[in-house]
Design a protein around this motif. Sequence first.
Motif, PDB file in Angstrom:
ATOM      1  N   LEU A 162       0.843  -1.178   0.000  1.00  0.00           N
ATOM      2  CA  LEU A 162       0.000   0.000   0.000  1.00  0.00           C
ATOM      3  C   LEU A 162       0.887   1.239   0.000  1.00  0.00           C
ATOM      4  CD1 LEU A 162      -2.606  -1.163   2.667  1.00  0.00           C
ATOM      5  CD2 LEU A 162      -2.887  -1.133   0.170  1.00  0.00           C
ATOM      6  N   PRO A 163       0.605   2.209  -0.845  1.00  0.00           N
ATOM      7  CA  PRO A 163       1.498   3.372  -0.990  1.00  0.00           C
ATOM      8  C   PRO A 163       1.837   4.059   0.332  1.00  0.00           C
ATOM      9  CG  PRO A 163      -0.188   3.388  -2.688  1.00  0.00           C
ATOM     10  CD  PRO A 163      -0.554   2.273  -1.757  1.00  0.00           C
ATOM     11  N   GLN A 164       0.864   4.152   1.244  1.00  0.00           N
ATOM     12  CA  GLN A 164       1.115   4.882   2.483  1.00  0.00           C
ATOM     13  C   GLN A 164       2.060   4.150   3.433  1.00  0.00           C
ATOM     14  OE1 GLN A 164      -1.746   3.514   1.504  1.00  0.00           O
ATOM     15  NE2 GLN A 164      -3.138   3.051   3.211  1.00  0.00           N
ATOM     16  N   PHE A 165       2.278   2.853   3.200  1.00  0.00           N
ATOM     17  CA  PHE A 165       3.100   2.080   4.123  1.00  0.00           C
ATOM     18  C   PHE A 165       4.437   1.625   3.528  1.00  0.00           C
ATOM     19  CE2 PHE A 165      -1.233   0.772   5.858  1.00  0.00           C
ATOM     20  CZ  PHE A 165      -1.200   1.729   6.865  1.00  0.00           C
ATOM     21  N   ARG A 166       4.768   2.053   2.340  1.00  0.00           N
ATOM     22  CA  ARG A 166       5.954   1.531   1.665  1.00  0.00           C
ATOM     23  C   ARG A 166       7.238   1.840   2.419  1.00  0.00           C
ATOM     24  NH1 ARG A 166       4.287   2.687  -4.668  1.00  0.00           N
ATOM     25  NH2 ARG A 166       2.895   0.871  -4.844  1.00  0.00           N
ATOM     26  N   THR A 167       7.270   2.932   3.130  1.00  0.00           N
ATOM     27  CA  THR A 167       8.486   3.288   3.883  1.00  0.00           C
ATOM     28  C   THR A 167       8.318   3.060   5.384  1.00  0.00           C
ATOM     29  OG1 THR A 167       7.787   5.607   4.095  1.00  0.00           O
ATOM     30  CG2 THR A 167       9.122   5.016   2.165  1.00  0.00           C
ATOM     31  N   SER A 168       7.194   2.481   5.790  1.00  0.00           N
ATOM     32  CA  SER A 168       6.933   2.289   7.216  1.00  0.00           C
ATOM     33  C   SER A 168       7.776   1.158   7.799  1.00  0.00           C
ATOM     34  CB  SER A 168       5.455   1.968   7.447  1.00  0.00           C
ATOM     35  OG  SER A 168       4.632   3.065   7.119  1.00  0.00           O
ATOM     36  N   LYS A 169       8.235   1.353   9.029  1.00  0.00           N
ATOM     37  CA  LYS A 169       8.865   0.272   9.768  1.00  0.00           C
ATOM     38  C   LYS A 169       7.790  -0.695  10.240  1.00  0.00           C
ATOM     39  CE  LYS A 169      13.074   2.017   9.711  1.00  0.00           C
ATOM     40  NZ  LYS A 169      14.226   1.345   9.049  1.00  0.00           N
ATOM     41  N   VAL A 170       8.163  -1.966  10.389  1.00  0.00           N
ATOM     42  CA  VAL A 170       7.211  -2.994  10.812  1.00  0.00           C
ATOM     43  C   VAL A 170       7.667  -3.600  12.130  1.00  0.00           C
ATOM     44  CG1 VAL A 170       6.180  -5.233  10.265  1.00  0.00           C
ATOM     45  CG2 VAL A 170       6.518  -3.530   8.449  1.00  0.00           C
ATOM     46  N   VAL A 171       6.755  -3.631  13.102  1.00  0.00           N
ATOM     47  CA  VAL A 171       7.013  -4.236  14.405  1.00  0.00           C
ATOM     48  C   VAL A 171       5.989  -5.332  14.627  1.00  0.00           C
ATOM     49  CG1 VAL A 171       7.146  -3.869  16.896  1.00  0.00           C
ATOM     50  CG2 VAL A 171       7.879  -2.049  15.323  1.00  0.00           C
ATOM     51  N   VAL A 172       6.442  -6.545  14.971  1.00  0.00           N
ATOM     52  CA  VAL A 172       5.533  -7.639  15.273  1.00  0.00           C
ATOM     53  C   VAL A 172       5.545  -7.894  16.778  1.00  0.00           C
ATOM     54  CG1 VAL A 172       5.667  -8.730  13.011  1.00  0.00           C
ATOM     55  CG2 VAL A 172       7.316  -9.368  14.779  1.00  0.00           C
ATOM     56  N   ILE A 173       4.371  -8.222  17.306  1.00  0.00           N
ATOM     57  CA  ILE A 173       4.191  -8.426  18.735  1.00  0.00           C
ATOM     58  C   ILE A 173       3.406  -9.706  18.946  1.00  0.00           C
ATOM     59  CG2 ILE A 173       3.139  -7.500  20.843  1.00  0.00           C
ATOM     60  CD1 ILE A 173       3.451  -4.697  19.621  1.00  0.00           C
ATOM     61  N   GLY A 174       3.862 -10.525  19.882  1.00  0.00           N
ATOM     62  CA  GLY A 174       3.129 -11.762  20.170  1.00  0.00           C
ATOM     63  C   GLY A 174       3.393 -12.251  21.571  1.00  0.00           C
ATOM     64  N   TRP A 184      10.552 -15.440  15.653  1.00  0.00           N
ATOM     65  CA  TRP A 184      10.935 -16.173  14.448  1.00  0.00           C
ATOM     66  C   TRP A 184      10.684 -15.369  13.182  1.00  0.00           C
ATOM     67  CZ3 TRP A 184       8.115 -21.171  16.463  1.00  0.00           C
ATOM     68  CH2 TRP A 184       8.858 -21.704  17.521  1.00  0.00           C
ATOM     69  N   MET A 185       9.705 -14.470  13.196  1.00  0.00           N
ATOM     70  CA  MET A 185       9.528 -13.583  12.044  1.00  0.00           C
ATOM     71  C   MET A 185      10.736 -12.683  11.869  1.00  0.00           C
ATOM     72  SD  MET A 185       6.841 -14.020  10.194  1.00  0.00           S
ATOM     73  CE  MET A 185       6.784 -12.463   9.312  1.00  0.00           C
ATOM     74  N   ARG A 186      11.263 -12.171  12.960  1.00  0.00           N
ATOM     75  CA  ARG A 186      12.467 -11.347  12.887  1.00  0.00           C
ATOM     76  C   ARG A 186      13.666 -12.191  12.464  1.00  0.00           C
ATOM     77  NH1 ARG A 186      15.196  -6.931  11.519  1.00  0.00           N
ATOM     78  NH2 ARG A 186      17.116  -6.773  12.741  1.00  0.00           N
ATOM     79  N   LEU A 187      13.710 -13.451  12.919  1.00  0.00           N
ATOM     80  CA  LEU A 187      14.797 -14.358  12.567  1.00  0.00           C
ATOM     81  C   LEU A 187      14.776 -14.711  11.083  1.00  0.00           C
ATOM     82  CD1 LEU A 187      17.061 -16.437  13.460  1.00  0.00           C
ATOM     83  CD2 LEU A 187      15.189 -18.077  13.777  1.00  0.00           C
ATOM     84  N   LYS A 188      13.599 -15.032  10.579  1.00  0.00           N
ATOM     85  CA  LYS A 188      13.490 -15.544   9.215  1.00  0.00           C
ATOM     86  C   LYS A 188      13.222 -14.475   8.160  1.00  0.00           C
ATOM     87  CE  LYS A 188      14.032 -19.684  10.833  1.00  0.00           C
ATOM     88  NZ  LYS A 188      15.327 -20.373  10.621  1.00  0.00           N
ATOM     89  N   PHE A 189      12.647 -13.354   8.584  1.00  0.00           N
ATOM     90  CA  PHE A 189      12.332 -12.282   7.638  1.00  0.00           C
ATOM     91  C   PHE A 189      12.888 -10.949   8.136  1.00  0.00           C
ATOM     92  CE2 PHE A 189       9.049 -15.513   7.136  1.00  0.00           C
ATOM     93  CZ  PHE A 189       9.022 -15.692   5.761  1.00  0.00           C
ATOM     94  N   PRO A 190      14.207 -10.845   8.340  1.00  0.00           N
ATOM     95  CA  PRO A 190      14.779  -9.612   8.895  1.00  0.00           C
ATOM     96  C   PRO A 190      14.644  -8.416   7.968  1.00  0.00           C
ATOM     97  CG  PRO A 190      16.522 -11.079   8.141  1.00  0.00           C
ATOM     98  CD  PRO A 190      15.247 -11.865   8.074  1.00  0.00           C
ATOM     99  N   ASN A 191      14.469  -8.639   6.669  1.00  0.00           N
ATOM    100  CA  ASN A 191      14.300  -7.524   5.737  1.00  0.00           C
ATOM    101  C   ASN A 191      12.854  -7.038   5.670  1.00  0.00           C
ATOM    102  OD1 ASN A 191      17.027  -7.623   5.033  1.00  0.00           O
ATOM    103  ND2 ASN A 191      16.631  -9.151   3.441  1.00  0.00           N
ATOM    104  N   LEU A 192      11.957  -7.783   6.314  1.00  0.00           N
ATOM    105  CA  LEU A 192      10.541  -7.426   6.306  1.00  0.00           C
ATOM    106  C   LEU A 192      10.090  -6.917   7.670  1.00  0.00           C
ATOM    107  CD1 LEU A 192       7.898  -7.445   4.650  1.00  0.00           C
ATOM    108  CD2 LEU A 192       7.536  -9.792   5.439  1.00  0.00           C
ATOM    109  N   VAL A 193      10.658  -7.493   8.744  1.00  0.00           N
ATOM    110  CA  VAL A 193      10.297  -7.132  10.119  1.00  0.00           C
ATOM    111  C   VAL A 193      11.461  -6.382  10.749  1.00  0.00           C
ATOM    112  CG1 VAL A 193       9.758  -8.040  12.403  1.00  0.00           C
ATOM    113  CG2 VAL A 193       8.725  -9.084  10.370  1.00  0.00           C
ATOM    114  N   ASP A 194      11.188  -5.181  11.259  1.00  0.00           N
ATOM    115  CA  ASP A 194      12.245  -4.335  11.802  1.00  0.00           C
ATOM    116  C   ASP A 194      12.487  -4.537  13.290  1.00  0.00           C
ATOM    117  OD1 ASP A 194      12.906  -2.466   9.413  1.00  0.00           O
ATOM    118  OD2 ASP A 194      10.720  -2.442   9.522  1.00  0.00           O
ATOM    119  N   ALA A 195      11.485  -4.997  14.025  1.00  0.00           N
ATOM    120  CA  ALA A 195      11.633  -5.222  15.458  1.00  0.00           C
ATOM    121  C   ALA A 195      10.531  -6.146  15.923  1.00  0.00           C
ATOM    122  CB  ALA A 195      11.578  -3.899  16.226  1.00  0.00           C
ATOM    123  N   ALA A 196      10.772  -6.823  17.069  1.00  0.00           N
ATOM    124  CA  ALA A 196       9.797  -7.784  17.573  1.00  0.00           C
ATOM    125  C   ALA A 196       9.771  -7.788  19.092  1.00  0.00           C
ATOM    126  CB  ALA A 196      10.106  -9.183  17.044  1.00  0.00           C
TER     127      ALA A 196
END
Length: 479
Positions: A162-174, A184-196
Motif C-alpha cells: 500500500l502506498p502509504q506504508f511503503r516506507t513504514s517500519k514494521v514491528v511484530v508483537i506476540g 521467528w519472524m524477525r529471525l526468518k524475515f529480517p528484511n521485512l520485520v524491523d523489530a519484535a
Amino acid sequence: MFFINVLSIALATCVYSTNASFGFGGTYEFLYEYQNGQFDNRSIDNDIEIKSKWIQQPLDHFSCNDQRTWQMRYFEALDFWKPGGPVYVFIGGESEADPIFLRTGMIYELAKETNGAMYLSEHRYYGKSKPFPNLNKDTLEYLSSTQGLVDLAKLITEIKRLPQFRTSKVVVIGGSYPGNLAAWMRLKFPNLVDAALASSAPVLAKKDFHEYIETVQDVFKKYGTPTCYSKIRSSFERYYQLLQTSNGIIQLKKENKICHNTDMTRPKNQQMFFMSKSSPLMHAVQYGSPESIKQTCLKIVNNTEIQISGRLLLKYSVQNKEKGCIDYEFERVMNSYANHPVIIPWFYQTCTEFGYYQSTSSLSHPFTNMVPPQIYYNMCTYLYGSTFDEARIDFGIRKSNALYGGLKPNVTKVIFVNGDMDPWHRLSVLDHLSQDAPAIFVSGTSHCVDLYSDRPFDPQEMIEARRLIKKTIKYWIGI
C-alpha cells in the motif's frame, strides 16, 4: 514467485511475487484470558474503528504444484496512523483472534504514541481462518509454524505494498506461541520485520516439560502459604492412596462424582483424573498474581472448590449432564474433543512440532507421579493415528529447535519478556542474547502480562518494564 531459505537449505516457496528479499533462516493455555480480569476495563478504547479483512493464502507455501488457496482473516485499525508512522502487527495464535487486543495494551499504546497503524492476524486453522471445515489428521497436514510464518510474511508484504506504508517500519508483537512467531519472524524475515516483542515465548521445543509443574510448586511456595502447599500435596497423595484399593476407588468416585461406568483401575483413566485435578491449579499460577495465589490458597485451606474463570484448553474429562457425573474414561474424553476448534489443531502442533507436555516426571512438585509423559503420546496416536507416535514427536522437536535455534536464536532487535510466576518462562530466553536482543524478567508476574496496559495491581517493576519495552522499540525503529 520468490524464494525463501527454509531449514537452512534452498527450498522454493510458491507465493505471489514481491519486491522484498527475504531470508527464512504453544499453551495448553492461551493468551486470550481477558475475561479473567487480565484487562482493566478502564483502559479499553471502544471508539477504535476496527475493520475485519481477508487475504487469500496458498494452502501449501512450499509446493509449486499445489494451487489450492484459502482465506485468512485479519483486522485493521488506522485511528492513530499518520504518514510516516510504523506498522504494528499483533500476531494471533492458538485461538480465535480477538480485536480487543487493538483497543488496549502494548500495541495500542505504541501505535498511539508513534502514529502507527495496527493489525491483528489470525493463525491458519484457528478462529475463522480455516483452510478446511473439518479437522483431522489429513486436513491438518498444512498446519505448522513454518506455514504460519509465511502466511504472516505474505500479509505484511501486502500491507507494505500500500502506498502509504511503503516506507513504514514494521514491528511484530506476540505472546505465548505467538511470541515464538514474533521472534521467528524477525529471525526468518529480517528484511521485512524491523523489530519484535516476544512475550512469554517458549522458543525451546521440549517433549517432557516437567519444569512446568515444578514452577507451579515454586509459585505456591513463594506466594502462597505453607498450609496451602501442604494441603495440595496431601490431597493428591490421598487421591493416589484411594486408587490403590477397590474400596478406596469407590470412595474416590463418590467424593468426586465420577461416573459409575468409568473404570478407575485403568492407568489412562487415573492419569486423566490427575490431569483434571491439577489443571485448575496450573491455570491459577499461569494467569495469576501474588494476590490471586493468596486468594486461591484461602479457598484450598477452607476446603472449598477452586473456581477458575476463563477458558481451560484441556479439561481431561467429560461432563455427563444426564447422569450428573464426571467421566474420565480415556477414549470417551478423546472422542469428546472430536472437532474441537482449539484442542484438535493445537494438540496437533504439539505432536508434530513442540511437545510441551506438562508431566509429573520430576520429583519437585506436590502432584504425585500420576501424569507421565506417555499419556500425551497416547493422546497423539489416538487423535491423529498410529504414525503420530513418540518417534514422530521427537523428530518434530529436533526439527523445530534446529530450524529456530531453541534458546539461542540468532536474532537482533527482539525483546524477550517473562515473569517468574509463568511456568512457560522455563522454555524461554531469560538472559540477554546480545545488546540488541535483550531479555526482561519480572518478579511477581505471570503469562504475557507485559502486553497489557498498566493496571492498579501491577508491580512497579512491570510498569517500568513496559516503559523500557516501548522505549527500546521506538529506538529500534528510529522514533
